[in-house]
Design an enzyme around this catalytic site. Structure first.
Site, PDB file in Angstrom:
ATOM      1  N   ASP A  10       0.866  -1.177   0.000  1.00 49.65           N
ATOM      2  CA  ASP A  10       0.000   0.000   0.000  1.00 49.65           C
ATOM      3  C   ASP A  10       0.903   1.227   0.000  1.00 49.65           C
ATOM      4  O   ASP A  10       1.392   1.655   1.045  1.00 49.65           O
ATOM      5  CB  ASP A  10      -0.909  -0.021   1.223  1.00 49.65           C
ATOM      6  CG  ASP A  10      -1.685   1.282   1.412  1.00 49.65           C
ATOM      7  OD1 ASP A  10      -1.659   2.132   0.499  1.00 49.65           O
ATOM      8  OD2 ASP A  10      -2.295   1.451   2.480  1.00 49.65           O
ATOM      9  N   GLU A  62      32.231   5.303   4.512  1.00 54.39           N
ATOM     10  CA  GLU A  62      32.713   4.939   5.848  1.00 54.39           C
ATOM     11  C   GLU A  62      31.571   5.196   6.834  1.00 54.39           C
ATOM     12  O   GLU A  62      31.323   6.324   7.244  1.00 54.39           O
ATOM     13  CB  GLU A  62      33.930   5.785   6.226  1.00 54.39           C
ATOM     14  CG  GLU A  62      35.110   5.644   5.274  1.00 54.39           C
ATOM     15  CD  GLU A  62      36.257   6.581   5.632  1.00 54.39           C
ATOM     16  OE1 GLU A  62      36.095   7.409   6.558  1.00 54.39           O
ATOM     17  OE2 GLU A  62      37.307   6.494   4.975  1.00 54.39           O
ATOM     18  N   GLU A 100      29.721   5.506  10.134  1.00 57.18           N
ATOM     19  CA  GLU A 100      29.899   5.674  11.581  1.00 57.18           C
ATOM     20  C   GLU A 100      28.543   5.538  12.276  1.00 57.18           C
ATOM     21  O   GLU A 100      27.495   5.769  11.679  1.00 57.18           O
ATOM     22  CB  GLU A 100      30.509   7.045  11.882  1.00 57.18           C
ATOM     23  CG  GLU A 100      31.899   7.218  11.299  1.00 57.18           C
ATOM     24  CD  GLU A 100      32.461   8.624  11.485  1.00 57.18           C
ATOM     25  OE1 GLU A 100      33.628   8.837  11.137  1.00 57.18           O
ATOM     26  OE2 GLU A 100      31.726   9.504  11.976  1.00 57.18           O
ATOM     27  N   GLU A 137      35.452   4.909  16.981  1.00 55.23           N
ATOM     28  CA  GLU A 137      35.643   6.242  16.420  1.00 55.23           C
ATOM     29  C   GLU A 137      35.955   7.248  17.526  1.00 55.23           C
ATOM     30  O   GLU A 137      36.065   6.909  18.697  1.00 55.23           O
ATOM     31  CB  GLU A 137      34.422   6.674  15.603  1.00 55.23           C
ATOM     32  CG  GLU A 137      34.628   6.589  14.089  1.00 55.23           C
ATOM     33  CD  GLU A 137      35.729   7.505  13.587  1.00 55.23           C
ATOM     34  OE1 GLU A 137      36.100   8.474  14.287  1.00 55.23           O
ATOM     35  OE2 GLU A 137      36.244   7.258  12.477  1.00 55.23           O
ATOM     36  N   GLU A 171      32.941   2.538  13.678  1.00 56.65           N
ATOM     37  CA  GLU A 171      32.919   2.652  12.218  1.00 56.65           C
ATOM     38  C   GLU A 171      33.181   1.290  11.609  1.00 56.65           C
ATOM     39  O   GLU A 171      34.004   0.507  12.119  1.00 56.65           O
ATOM     40  CB  GLU A 171      33.980   3.642  11.736  1.00 56.65           C
ATOM     41  CG  GLU A 171      34.066   3.768  10.208  1.00 56.65           C
ATOM     42  CD  GLU A 171      35.081   4.811   9.776  1.00 56.65           C
ATOM     43  OE1 GLU A 171      34.993   5.953  10.289  1.00 56.65           O
ATOM     44  OE2 GLU A 171      35.956   4.489   8.941  1.00 56.65           O
ATOM     45  N   HIS A 215      31.750   9.618   5.502  1.00 54.22           N
ATOM     46  CA  HIS A 215      32.675  10.069   4.459  1.00 54.22           C
ATOM     47  C   HIS A 215      32.606   9.086   3.295  1.00 54.22           C
ATOM     48  O   HIS A 215      32.723   7.871   3.487  1.00 54.22           O
ATOM     49  CB  HIS A 215      34.100  10.131   5.002  1.00 54.22           C
ATOM     50  CG  HIS A 215      34.227  10.974   6.235  1.00 54.22           C
ATOM     51  ND1 HIS A 215      35.160  10.722   7.212  1.00 54.22           N
ATOM     52  CD2 HIS A 215      33.522  12.052   6.657  1.00 54.22           C
ATOM     53  CE1 HIS A 215      35.041  11.614   8.182  1.00 54.22           C
ATOM     54  NE2 HIS A 215      34.047  12.431   7.862  1.00 54.22           N
ATOM     55  N   ARG A 261      41.518  17.601   6.406  1.00 56.54           N
ATOM     56  CA  ARG A 261      40.198  17.122   6.807  1.00 56.54           C
ATOM     57  C   ARG A 261      39.241  18.246   7.215  1.00 56.54           C
ATOM     58  O   ARG A 261      38.127  17.984   7.620  1.00 56.54           O
ATOM     59  CB  ARG A 261      40.341  16.089   7.935  1.00 56.54           C
ATOM     60  CG  ARG A 261      40.810  14.734   7.433  1.00 56.54           C
ATOM     61  CD  ARG A 261      41.086  13.750   8.567  1.00 56.54           C
ATOM     62  NE  ARG A 261      41.218  12.385   8.094  1.00 56.54           N
ATOM     63  CZ  ARG A 261      42.306  11.858   7.552  1.00 56.54           C
ATOM     64  NH1 ARG A 261      43.382  12.612   7.388  1.00 56.54           N
ATOM     65  NH2 ARG A 261      42.324  10.598   7.155  1.00 56.54           N
ATOM     66  N   GLU A 274      37.554  11.880  -1.396  1.00 56.39           N
ATOM     67  CA  GLU A 274      36.730  11.607  -0.221  1.00 56.39           C
ATOM     68  C   GLU A 274      35.840  12.827   0.011  1.00 56.39           C
ATOM     69  O   GLU A 274      36.322  13.913   0.318  1.00 56.39           O
ATOM     70  CB  GLU A 274      37.598  11.345   1.010  1.00 56.39           C
ATOM     71  CG  GLU A 274      36.779  11.081   2.273  1.00 56.39           C
ATOM     72  CD  GLU A 274      37.637  11.036   3.524  1.00 56.39           C
ATOM     73  OE1 GLU A 274      38.147   9.946   3.833  1.00 56.39           O
ATOM     74  OE2 GLU A 274      37.828  12.088   4.160  1.00 56.39           O
ATOM     75  N   ARG A 313      33.300  14.560   2.297  1.00 59.10           N
ATOM     76  CA  ARG A 313      33.140  14.408   3.738  1.00 59.10           C
ATOM     77  C   ARG A 313      31.807  14.936   4.287  1.00 59.10           C
ATOM     78  O   ARG A 313      31.543  14.831   5.475  1.00 59.10           O
ATOM     79  CB  ARG A 313      34.304  15.116   4.447  1.00 59.10           C
ATOM     80  CG  ARG A 313      35.650  14.472   4.137  1.00 59.10           C
ATOM     81  CD  ARG A 313      36.811  15.229   4.750  1.00 59.10           C
ATOM     82  NE  ARG A 313      36.778  15.289   6.194  1.00 59.10           N
ATOM     83  CZ  ARG A 313      37.173  14.307   7.009  1.00 59.10           C
ATOM     84  NH1 ARG A 313      37.629  13.166   6.495  1.00 59.10           N
ATOM     85  NH2 ARG A 313      37.122  14.465   8.315  1.00 59.10           N
TER      86      ARG A 313
END
Length: 470
Positions: free
Chosen positions: A54, A130, A132, A209, A217, A266, A339, A359, A361
């Protein structure tokens, strides 16, 4: 894994499966399911699809007067569940009822469209998210009427406020501590062993982490767009079910704790041509062995970064994560290893074509992966087609730059709220149109506007602390 209806039926019979769990993803990104008897999982029914949905009861799908929908199994995802061996789950594609074809607001359909568009341009994209998450021991939520207020309490064995047996992880000191300080290693190993033994995953890493209170992670081997999105939904599903066995409460909420790192996703991205060449690799580039095509890809993502935020950082809570000081991106810039930029070019190895990637982020785990990966692909393609220059890399901590210096360098900020991100998406979405149909974009924006509006109406508990005596 089965690939034909006959192989699927044989698998069910051989493994003495009694129930089939048909799973699909709604527009916000939550996994949904309906369970049918294994006796109904025949070759004929597999070919015809299962009219069990539905659509009017699913967020972002359809209305009550056109609600009959059909689920077609993705047979390669059929697998018995280790925590419930009489049940096999299978991911599905969503179709309109009445033979009207594929449902255009099925998120997996958007991802399939993205792969088709990439292929027509001669490319294959690869993604490595990645993921987390937090594993809490208990979360008590006190939700009364809006007039009475709301509140919550988190219990976590590693946290300074709940330390179990003397072992605690201080704020922002959770990266890689060995057991017994890391008290959840066995749970993460159970998760990854379940993934490898039963779901065919190749795991590359599993670790604690940065944050306290059970942040972890899990990274799996990169793959193509649709397959990676399928795997990410499976990973979340397995984390939730294995954690439940231990009485733990997992969450993929971007920012559940004040004063510590939030939860990101990331996402590593690379683009290859049909001849098996990595389009992002140039060994003669002295900065990061990054090709001109790779720079255009970065340029496309940076150019659309503010509108992309509405898809890859899609909740009100996402913007509590995207603040300076907690390793989350705030500024629209790129770099080799920095970073604090929204895009970095990992440079662990030199002279290795297969490792060259970017990467991105900004994404967090609250995103719908089918939509997120498709949007990244759309921005990358737009960058290539329009030859969008990303500007110079920024190899300094952007958080420490003055506003004047950031302005001089042309560094913009990501949106500071979901509403701001939605404003950007409404004004900048043409690059998505080859992949995202207008129906899904309009419905998505409407859903998110309503979500933001509803949450804004609730006073936050900390507001009582700050403003009760004004």
């Amino acid at each position: 894994m089965p690939t034909t209806p006959q192989e699927a039926v044989d698998y069910v019979r051989k493994n003495k499966i009694e129930w089939i769990d048909l799973q699909f993803t709604d527009l916000p990104g939550r996994l949904q399911h309906v369970t049918i008897p294994a006796a109904d999982f025949t070759e004929e029914e597999i070919k015809n699809g299962f009219g069990k949905l539905d659509g009017s009861s699913i967020k972002g799908f359809t209305t009550i007067y056109e609600s009959d929908m059909v689920l077609f199994p993705v047979l390669e995802s059929l697998v018995s569940l280790p925590w419930s061996p009489s049940v096999a789950r299978v991911l599905t594609k969503v179709y309109w009822g009445g033979g009207k074809g594929r449902f255009e607001r099925d998120p997996r359909y958007v991802a399939e469209t993205a792969e088709s568009v990439l292929s027509s341009e001669g490319y294959t994209s690869y993604y490595g998210p990645e993921l987390e998450f937090f594993l809490f021991d208990r979360v008590d939520i006190d939700v009364k009427t809006p007039q009475q207020g709301t509140g919550y309490k988190i219990t976590a064995r590693e946290a300074p406020w709940n330390g179990n047996g003397g072992y605690i992880i201080r704020y922002k000191e959770g990266y890689y501590p060995a057991p017994p300080v890391d008290q959840l290693m066995d749970v993460r190993l159970d998760i990854v062993q379940t993934l490898t033994k039963h779901f065919g995953f190749v795991i590359e890493a599993s670790h604690h982490e940065v944050a306290t209170a059970g942040q972890g992670e899990i990274d799996f081997r990169f793959s193509t767009l649709v397959e990676t999105a399928d795997k990410l939904q499976t990973l979340k599903y397995v984390i939730r079910n294995v954690a439940a066995k231990y009485g733990l409460v997992p969450t993929f909420m971007p920012k559940p704790l004040y004063g510590d790192n939030g939860t990101g996703m990331h996402t590593h991205f690379s683009l290859w041509n049909k001849n098996g060449k990595n389009m992002m690799y140039d060994p003669s580039d002295e900065y990061a062995e990054l090709s001109q095509t790779g720079r255009y890809i970065i340029g496309g993502i940076l150019h659309h970064a503010r509108s992309l935020s509405a898809i890859v950082s899609p909740t009100v809570n996402s913007y509590r994560r995207l603040i300076p000081g907690f390793e989350a991106p705030v500024y629209v810039a790129w770099s080799k290893g920095n970073r604090s930029a929204v895009i970095r070019v990992p440079s662990y190895y030199k002279g290795m074509e297969k490792a060259k990637r970017i990467e991105y982020r900004a994404p967090d785990p609250s995103t719908n992966p089918y939509l997120a990966f498709s949007a990244i692909a759309a921005a990358a393609l737009d960058g290539i087609k329009k030859k969008i220059d990303p500007g110079n890399p920024v190899d300094t901590n952007i958080y420490h730059l003055t506003p004047e210096k950031r302005k001089e360098l042309g560094i913009k900020e990501l949106p500071r709220s979901l509403d701001e991100a939605l404003d950007e998406l409404e004004s900048d979405n043409e690059f998505l149109k080859p992949i995202f149909n207008s129906s899904i974009l309009e419905t998505y924006i409407d859903l998110k506007r309503d979500e933001s509006r509803t949450i804004q109406m609730y006073p936050h508990p900390i507001e009582i602390y700050y403003y009760l005596d004004v």
